[in-house]
Design an enzyme around this catalytic site. Structure first.
Site, PDB file in Angstrom:
ATOM      1  N   THR A  14       8.003  16.134  28.536  1.00 40.59           N
ATOM      2  CA  THR A  14       8.559  17.474  28.769  1.00 40.59           C
ATOM      3  C   THR A  14       7.874  18.522  27.912  1.00 40.59           C
ATOM      4  O   THR A  14       7.692  19.673  28.342  1.00 40.59           O
ATOM      5  CB  THR A  14      10.077  17.439  28.498  1.00 40.59           C
ATOM      6  OG1 THR A  14      10.678  16.580  29.466  1.00 40.59           O
ATOM      7  CG2 THR A  14      10.702  18.813  28.607  1.00 40.59           C
ATOM      8  N   SER A  40       6.978  10.148  30.715  1.00 37.35           N
ATOM      9  CA  SER A  40       6.954   8.835  30.069  1.00 37.35           C
ATOM     10  C   SER A  40       7.627   7.745  30.879  1.00 37.35           C
ATOM     11  O   SER A  40       7.421   6.565  30.605  1.00 37.35           O
ATOM     12  CB  SER A  40       7.530   8.933  28.666  1.00 37.35           C
ATOM     13  OG  SER A  40       8.912   9.185  28.681  1.00 37.35           O
ATOM     14  N   THR A 100      10.296  11.974  26.106  1.00 36.30           N
ATOM     15  CA  THR A 100      11.411  11.390  25.361  1.00 36.30           C
ATOM     16  C   THR A 100      12.019  10.169  26.055  1.00 36.30           C
ATOM     17  O   THR A 100      12.658   9.346  25.404  1.00 36.30           O
ATOM     18  CB  THR A 100      12.524  12.448  25.154  1.00 36.30           C
ATOM     19  OG1 THR A 100      12.924  12.933  26.439  1.00 36.30           O
ATOM     20  CG2 THR A 100      12.049  13.583  24.291  1.00 36.30           C
ATOM     21  N   ASP A 101      11.823  10.060  27.372  1.00 37.99           N
ATOM     22  CA  ASP A 101      12.512   8.992  28.112  1.00 37.99           C
ATOM     23  C   ASP A 101      12.175   7.601  27.577  1.00 37.99           C
ATOM     24  O   ASP A 101      13.050   6.731  27.497  1.00 37.99           O
ATOM     25  CB  ASP A 101      12.163   9.054  29.603  1.00 37.99           C
ATOM     26  CG  ASP A 101      12.813  10.241  30.301  1.00 37.99           C
ATOM     27  OD1 ASP A 101      13.463  11.052  29.642  1.00 37.99           O
ATOM     28  OD2 ASP A 101      12.650  10.341  31.537  1.00 37.99           O
TER      29      ASP A 101
HETATM   30  N1  ASP Z   1      12.641  14.002  29.947  1.00 39.42           N
HETATM   31  C1  ASP Z   1      11.428  13.520  29.457  1.00 39.42           C
HETATM   32  C2  ASP Z   1      10.959  14.246  28.213  1.00 39.42           C
HETATM   33  O1  ASP Z   1      11.805  14.765  27.528  1.00 39.42           O
HETATM   34  C3  ASP Z   1      10.372  13.358  30.428  1.00 39.42           C
HETATM   35  C4  ASP Z   1       9.480  12.302  29.906  1.00 39.42           C
HETATM   36  O2  ASP Z   1       9.961  11.416  29.244  1.00 39.42           O
HETATM   37  O3  ASP Z   1       8.280  12.399  30.111  1.00 39.42           O
HETATM   38  O4  ASP Z   1       9.821  14.305  27.870  1.00 39.42           O
END
Ligand code: ASP
Length: 331
Positions: A12, A53, A86-87
């Site tokens: 993100t 991710s 973050t995922d």
């Molecule tokens: N929601 C995720 C992030 O915060 C998307 C990811 O993991 O790429 O990055």
């Protein structure tokens, strides 16, 4: 001056609007341009990839592990920041932590709000990660988010949307970023690092199966039939399932599959308390209990163990080693 290298992988923090939703497409330089670089820090960017991710593969994660090694081969580098979605951040961070053999820090960060969001959290998180990477030593791989510094081991994403996205539900954080500095509270417990997997090592399939009411061994057995070399059983409570699933675990272990046992519960360890399909029977069937590691990191421990050895006994030994938490060095 302290020299920090930012390895950009997407997430993100690197995401822009694509017409129907957000997705990672920005390069590391664009991400870095949003943040204030701390005083006395110089930054070099390595653009490894730009993906969300949830799409990461073992090959991506091993490429990240090798890139970190290459960057740390330069003694002028004081620390590394990895910008990451973050995922699955907790998975990549733990894989790197299991192999990290250098006093210099590797600091993961990301954002809950996309690159161009007004008042996004990415710029502050990146600033704090740069500061941490430039300041600390001997803490292993870290996760810096919302002013908090967490050890990679045990830390999971605990919020889908809110800014304080990470915590170790069964432990405490390592440090805080405060008043322009990093205040260290404790040293993470880390077993001796695993050797880097061979560049040509075949990549094992490692699956995860969750137990629930009315659950049967069908999906667990399907994983075995699909060629899984490791399976994480995400059980109920302190690590419980059914007698039928315990029998399936025993059959899988007899075929050389490395089986690890974790739980759907957010906090606390798995423990051998119950029989009739509980953790007592699953452990007797050959499943390895993973302490307080949650499913994603339990899978990474199994992955690292299957990359570390080719025989079942060696893999079980490597998994137990990866799970062990020795007494920490004096702070
Ligand atoms: N929601 C995720 C992030 O915060 C998307 C990811 O993991 O790429 O990055």
């Amino acid at each position: 001056m302290r020299q920090v290298v930012v390895i950009s992988t997407g997430g993100t923090i690197a995401s822009r609007w694509q017409g129907s939703g957000f997705a990672a497409d920005a390069r590391g330089g664009d991400v870095l341009a949003t943040a204030v670089v701390p005083e006395d820090v110089t930054v070099r960017v390595v653009d490894l990839m730009s993906v969300n991710s949830a799409r990461l593969t073992t090959a991506h994660q091993l490429a990240l592990l090798r890139t970190v090694r290459e960057v740390l081969a330069d003694p002028a580098v004081d620390g590394i920041v990895v910008t990451h979605g973050t995922d699955t951040l907790e998975e990549s961070a733990f894989l790197l932590d299991l192999h990290h053999d250098d006093p210099r820090p590797v600091v993961f960060t990301g954002a809950q709000l996309p690159l161009e969001a007004a008042d996004g959290d990415g710029p502050r998180n990146l600033h704090d990660a740069l500061l941490t990477a430039a300041s600390v030593r001997d803490l292993g791989v870290l996760v810096v988010f919302d002013g908090r510094v967490h050890a990679a081991r045990g830390t999971v994403k605990v919020q889908t949307l809110a800014a304080d996205a990470f915590a170790d539900p069964s432990g405490s954080r390592v440090a805080d970023v405060e008043a322009g500095g990093v205040v260290v509270h404790r040293r993470p417990e880390r077993p001796a690092p695993l050797p880097l997997p061979a560049a040509d090592a075949p990549l094992p399939r490692v699956d995860m199966v969750m137990h629930h009411c009315d659950g049967d061994p069908l999906l667990f057995n399907a994983a075995v039939e699909a060629g899984a070399q490791g399976i994480v059983l995400v059980a109920t409570g302190a690590g419980n399932a059914t007698p039928e699933i315990a029998a399936a675990v025993e059959a899988a272990v007899a075929r050389g599959v490395l089986v690890a046992l974790t739980t759907r519960v957010p906090t606390g360890p798995v423990a051998e308390i119950y029989t009739h399909g509980g953790a007592v029977d699953l452990a007797a069937a050959g499943a390895v209990l993973t302490g307080t590691l949650r499913a994603g990191q339990a899978r990474i421990a199994v992955l690292a163990a299957t990359l570390a050895a080719t025989d079942p006994a060696g893999r079980t030994h490597a998994l137990r080693h990866a799970l062990a938490a020795p007494v920490p060095a004096a702070a």
